[in-house]
Design a protein around this motif. Sequence first.
Motif, PDB file in Angstrom:
ATOM      1  N   TYR A  68       0.816  -1.215   0.000  1.00  0.00           N
ATOM      2  CA  TYR A  68       0.000   0.000   0.000  1.00  0.00           C
ATOM      3  C   TYR A  68       0.853   1.269   0.000  1.00  0.00           C
ATOM      4  N   TRP A  72       1.424   2.639  -3.997  1.00  0.00           N
ATOM      5  CA  TRP A  72       0.242   3.369  -3.545  1.00  0.00           C
ATOM      6  C   TRP A  72      -0.561   3.964  -4.692  1.00  0.00           C
ATOM      7  N   TYR A  75      -3.680   2.256  -6.090  1.00  0.00           N
ATOM      8  CA  TYR A  75      -4.948   2.371  -5.367  1.00  0.00           C
ATOM      9  C   TYR A  75      -5.593   3.746  -5.556  1.00  0.00           C
ATOM     10  N   TYR A 320      -5.916  16.756   6.328  1.00  0.00           N
ATOM     11  CA  TYR A 320      -6.961  15.814   5.913  1.00  0.00           C
ATOM     12  C   TYR A 320      -8.356  16.422   6.076  1.00  0.00           C
ATOM     13  N   ARG A 347      -2.255   9.411   2.440  1.00  0.00           N
ATOM     14  CA  ARG A 347      -3.652   9.301   2.872  1.00  0.00           C
ATOM     15  C   ARG A 347      -4.457  10.556   2.565  1.00  0.00           C
ATOM     16  N   ILE A 350      -7.086  10.229  -0.086  1.00  0.00           N
ATOM     17  CA  ILE A 350      -8.418   9.732   0.279  1.00  0.00           C
ATOM     18  C   ILE A 350      -9.324  10.925   0.556  1.00  0.00           C
ATOM     19  N   ALA A 355      -8.953   8.065  -4.116  1.00  0.00           N
ATOM     20  CA  ALA A 355      -8.704   6.642  -3.865  1.00  0.00           C
ATOM     21  C   ALA A 355      -9.768   5.793  -4.561  1.00  0.00           C
ATOM     22  N   LEU A 360     -10.679   0.862  -1.106  1.00  0.00           N
ATOM     23  CA  LEU A 360     -10.553   1.986  -0.176  1.00  0.00           C
ATOM     24  C   LEU A 360     -10.373   1.537   1.269  1.00  0.00           C
ATOM     25  N   THR A 361     -11.134   0.540   1.708  1.00  0.00           N
ATOM     26  CA  THR A 361     -11.097   0.120   3.113  1.00  0.00           C
ATOM     27  C   THR A 361      -9.710  -0.385   3.505  1.00  0.00           C
ATOM     28  N   SER A 364      -6.997   2.530   3.209  1.00  0.00           N
ATOM     29  CA  SER A 364      -7.107   3.479   4.308  1.00  0.00           C
ATOM     30  C   SER A 364      -6.589   2.882   5.616  1.00  0.00           C
ATOM     31  N   ASN A 368      -3.396   4.400   7.685  1.00  0.00           N
ATOM     32  CA  ASN A 368      -3.630   4.880   9.049  1.00  0.00           C
ATOM     33  C   ASN A 368      -2.749   4.152  10.063  1.00  0.00           C
ATOM     34  N   GLU A 375      -8.391   4.028  13.715  1.00  0.00           N
ATOM     35  CA  GLU A 375      -9.542   3.893  12.824  1.00  0.00           C
ATOM     36  C   GLU A 375     -10.812   4.340  13.539  1.00  0.00           C
TER      37      GLU A 375
END
Length: 376
Positions: A68, A72, A75, A320, A347, A350, A355, A360-361, A364, A368, A375
Motif C-alpha cells: 500500500y 500506492w 490504489y 486531511y 492518505r 483519500i 482513492a 478503499l477500506t 485506508s 492509518n 480507525e
Amino acid sequence: MPEDGGASSEEPRKKQKKKLTRREKGKIALIVIGSFLGLIALLAVILAPIIVEGNKVITRDGAEPNIYLTEWMNYISDDAPVTDLAIPGSHDSGCFGMPWYAETQDLNFAEQLERGVRYFDIRVNKKGGDYVIFHGPVNGTDYVDLLYQIDEFMDAHPSEFLILDFSHFKNGSEEGVFALFDEIVGAERVVNNTKMTDAAFLDSLTLGDVRGKCIVFIDPEETDFYCRDYFFFKSGDIVGDDAQTEYASLVSPYKKIWSGSTAKKFVGSILDRYIDTFRGVNRGFFVLQCQLTDNALVFGPRFREGKLIERANAFVEALYDDADRLSYINIVMRDFVTCEKCALTVRLNIAKGYASADTLTEFSASLNAFAGIAEE
C-alpha cells in the motif's frame, strides 16, 4: 646629606600604573571573545555528533513498507489530476551516508521508493569522470545508482510515476547527467510536451496518462543547458518572484530565514506562507518544503528534524480535514523520510476523493496504521 634630614631627592618615585589605550583594550576584548567563541565551537564539534546520534531514534524508520506504500498509486483512480495528487517527496534525496552536518536522508533511493516517495530533489556534481550526489561541499553516492534504481523500480511497478527535480548542478555536470539518464532510464520513460513552460499541459494530465513515466524538471536559474525536449522549467527557491513563477511548471518556494526559524514558528506560520505563495500561482506542481534549515551550521539536518518531526507530522495530518489548504497541497517534501511520513501524505488522497472505491477500506486501514492514526 640634606640639611633638614628629609628624604633624599634620589629616592625612587612610586611607579605609576600604566593606563591601557583604547586600542589595547579592544585587542584584549577580541582575544577574550575569540577564545570564548572558539571554546563554544569546540564543544559544538564534540557534542553535535552525540546529539545527532541521539536524534536517530526519533528520525529513523522503524517500520517496513508494504504494497500500500510501495504501489500506492495502484490504489488511486486513473482520472486523478497529477498536479492535485498528494505526493511524498524527499529533500536532498541522495544525501544518505554523509557526515552528520550534510546528511538529510537515512534511506537509499530504492528504500525511499518502496516507502512511497515519488518526488526526488536531485543535485549532481561532476568529480573527475564520475557523477556524484552532493550537498554543499560534501560529495556522496554515485548518481548512476539513482538511475539504475529508478529503472528497476519502474519495471517492477508500472502503476507508479516519478517527478525528478534536477535542482542543482556543479562543475558543468549537466551534459553528462542527462546523457546517463537517456542511456539508463531512457527518454521513452519521460512525459514530453511541446514547451518547457507549459504548466497547462501538466494540469491536463491524469494519473492514467503518466503511469510508468517520469516528469523531469530543471531550474533555468541554475543552468542554461536546455538540450532535452522533455525538460520542464521549475521556479528557483523564491517567494513572491513573479518573474520566475511566470515560466514555472513547478513552484518550490523557499526562504532561508523562514526555514531557519524555530519548529514552532515554522509550523505555526511559515508553512502557511509557503502555501499562500502558491495560491497566487495555482498552476503546475507545488512543492511544500517541509524541512528546517540549520543556518548556524552546527548540529545539522537531523538535529533540526528531531525538533520538527512531531509538529510537522501533526500539520500534515490536520490537512486531511482542512478542505481549503488541502486543495493546494501537492508534493510534501521531507528530510529523513519514513513509512509514517509518507503514509501521512499519501492518505490525503483519500480526503481529496482520488482513492479507488473497491480497495478503499484496506488502503485506508494500512495508511492509518503506518501514520499511527486510530480507525474511526
